[in-house]
Motif scaffolding. Structure first.
Motif, PDB file in Angstrom:
ATOM      1  N   VAL A   1       1.027  -1.403   0.367  1.00 57.95           N
ATOM      2  CA  VAL A   1       0.344   0.229  -0.072  1.00 57.95           C
ATOM      3  C   VAL A   1       0.818   0.971  -0.023  1.00 57.95           C
ATOM      4  O   VAL A   1       1.910   1.399   0.437  1.00 57.95           O
TER       5      VAL A   1
ATOM      6  N   PRO B   1     -10.928  -2.487   2.077  1.00 61.28           N
ATOM      7  CA  PRO B   1     -10.297  -2.358   0.432  1.00 61.28           C
ATOM      8  C   PRO B   1      -9.468  -0.654   0.669  1.00 61.28           C
ATOM      9  O   PRO B   1      -9.925  -0.478   0.776  1.00 61.28           O
ATOM     10  N   LEU B   2      -8.368  -1.391  -0.577  1.00 59.63           N
ATOM     11  CA  LEU B   2      -7.696  -0.322  -0.836  1.00 59.63           C
ATOM     12  C   LEU B   2      -7.772   0.526  -1.889  1.00 59.63           C
ATOM     13  O   LEU B   2      -7.687  -0.132  -3.023  1.00 59.63           O
ATOM     14  N   PRO B   3      -7.388   1.586  -2.638  1.00 58.04           N
ATOM     15  CA  PRO B   3      -7.513   2.021  -3.780  1.00 58.04           C
ATOM     16  C   PRO B   3      -5.659   1.316  -4.217  1.00 58.04           C
ATOM     17  O   PRO B   3      -4.549   2.316  -3.076  1.00 58.04           O
ATOM     18  N   ILE B   4      -5.614   1.132  -6.043  1.00 59.16           N
ATOM     19  CA  ILE B   4      -4.054   0.943  -6.101  1.00 59.16           C
ATOM     20  C   ILE B   4      -4.070   1.823  -7.390  1.00 59.16           C
ATOM     21  O   ILE B   4      -5.260   1.758  -8.038  1.00 59.16           O
TER      22      ILE B   4
ATOM     23  N   GLN C   1      -7.672   0.124 -10.050  1.00 54.40           N
ATOM     24  CA  GLN C   1      -7.793  -0.530  -9.252  1.00 54.40           C
ATOM     25  C   GLN C   1      -8.225  -1.513  -7.453  1.00 54.40           C
ATOM     26  O   GLN C   1      -8.022  -0.034  -6.776  1.00 54.40           O
ATOM     27  N   THR C   2      -8.122  -2.159  -6.715  1.00 54.12           N
ATOM     28  CA  THR C   2      -7.587  -1.647  -5.556  1.00 54.12           C
ATOM     29  C   THR C   2      -7.422  -3.358  -4.679  1.00 54.12           C
ATOM     30  O   THR C   2      -7.423  -4.538  -5.525  1.00 54.12           O
TER      31      THR C   2
ATOM     32  N   SER D   1      -7.743  -5.995  -1.717  1.00 53.86           N
ATOM     33  CA  SER D   1      -8.606  -6.167  -0.992  1.00 53.86           C
ATOM     34  C   SER D   1      -8.443  -6.588   0.045  1.00 53.86           C
ATOM     35  O   SER D   1      -7.767  -6.316   0.623  1.00 53.86           O
ATOM     36  N   GLN D   2     -10.287  -6.113   0.806  1.00 54.52           N
ATOM     37  CA  GLN D   2      -9.998  -6.265   2.586  1.00 54.52           C
ATOM     38  C   GLN D   2      -9.472  -7.115   2.855  1.00 54.52           C
ATOM     39  O   GLN D   2      -9.561  -8.714   2.306  1.00 54.52           O
TER      40      GLN D   2
ATOM     41  N   GLY E   1      -2.832  -7.506  -9.223  1.00 55.16           N
ATOM     42  CA  GLY E   1      -3.372  -6.319  -8.736  1.00 55.16           C
ATOM     43  C   GLY E   1      -2.107  -5.855  -7.944  1.00 55.16           C
ATOM     44  O   GLY E   1      -0.575  -5.885  -8.580  1.00 55.16           O
ATOM     45  N   SER E   2      -2.161  -5.578  -6.852  1.00 55.82           N
ATOM     46  CA  SER E   2      -0.702  -5.215  -5.686  1.00 55.82           C
ATOM     47  C   SER E   2       0.233  -5.887  -5.258  1.00 55.82           C
ATOM     48  O   SER E   2       1.218  -6.511  -5.306  1.00 55.82           O
TER      49      SER E   2
END
Length: 217
Positions: free
Chosen positions: A41, A54-57, A61-62, A64-65, A90-91
């Motif tokens: 993050v 969840p947080l934006p990247i 996209q995000t 996930s929680q 994703g991340s």
């Protein structure tokens, strides 16, 4: 006096929250304790890395929680000899968690930038058992198939046929399905000798599974 909780305290609270939300399998909890979500993050949201949200990247996209990552991981029933395909790097957080348990993780994403950024974190963590690909995840990775386990971190209307075909007999796939971004279910698919068995696990909300490659951002 500084009342701000330390990183160690936030991590302890993080694990307590996971358990309270149904993540109870020992291997999953151990893997999530080893993987620092803070490494995945960046920017404004870095201080919220240990919250169960969840947080934006990048690339819209995000990440996930964490409790959903944990629930999906334990639903996948990964074992140490397994080869796992993840659709939607994703991340990189979910792949890093899986890499603590599985023999090898193959992860694919349609966004080249996300794959590059995840590779940097994997290298930093010395995760030699994660292999990354840029590509259309809805088609899976036929050259690497079959897989013991498949996890999809974006929602399709149904389980994609190519992914079903790339599961070993006895294999498991966990993915969100739904026709909109508001009504989705997390399902588990078992591949049997005679076909596929579908099991609904819980309501979820994921970004949609999009076909084709994204333009590099």
């Amino acid at each position: 006096m500084n009342d701000t909780p330390s990183v160690a305290e936030r991590k302890m609270q993080f694990l307590f929250t996971l358990r309270s939300r149904g993540v109870t399998e020992a291997a999953t909890l151990e893997a999530m304790e080893k993987v620092d979500r803070g490494d995945f993050v960046k920017g404004l949201f870095a201080e919220r890395a240990y919250e169960d949200m969840p947080l934006p990247i990048a690339c819209g996209q995000t990440i996930s929680q964490p409790s959903v990552v944990g629930l999906m991981t334990q639903a996948l029933k990964v074992e140490p000899r397994h080869r796992v395909l993840e659709v939607g790097t994703g991340s990189g957080y979910q792949a890093a968690v899986l890499a603590q348990i599985a023999r090898r993780v193959y992860t694919i994403d349609r966004h080249p930038r996300l794959v590059r950024e995840a590779e940097v974190v994997f290298d930093k963590m010395k995760l030699g058992n994660v292999t990354t690909f840029v590509g259309d995840g809805s088609h899976g990775l036929p050259d690497q198939a079959p897989f013991d386990r498949i996890i999809v971190t974006a929602a399709a209307e149904d389980a994609p046929g190519p992914l079903l075909a790339q599961m070993k007999i006895g294999g498991i796939m966990v993915l969100p399905v739904g026709q909109s971004d508001t009504v989705q279910s997390l399902i588990r698919v078992h591949r049997l000798e005679t076909g596929y068995d579908y099991e609904e696990l819980r309501p979820v909300r994921f970004v949609p599974l999009v076909e084709g490659l994204a333009k590099d951002e």
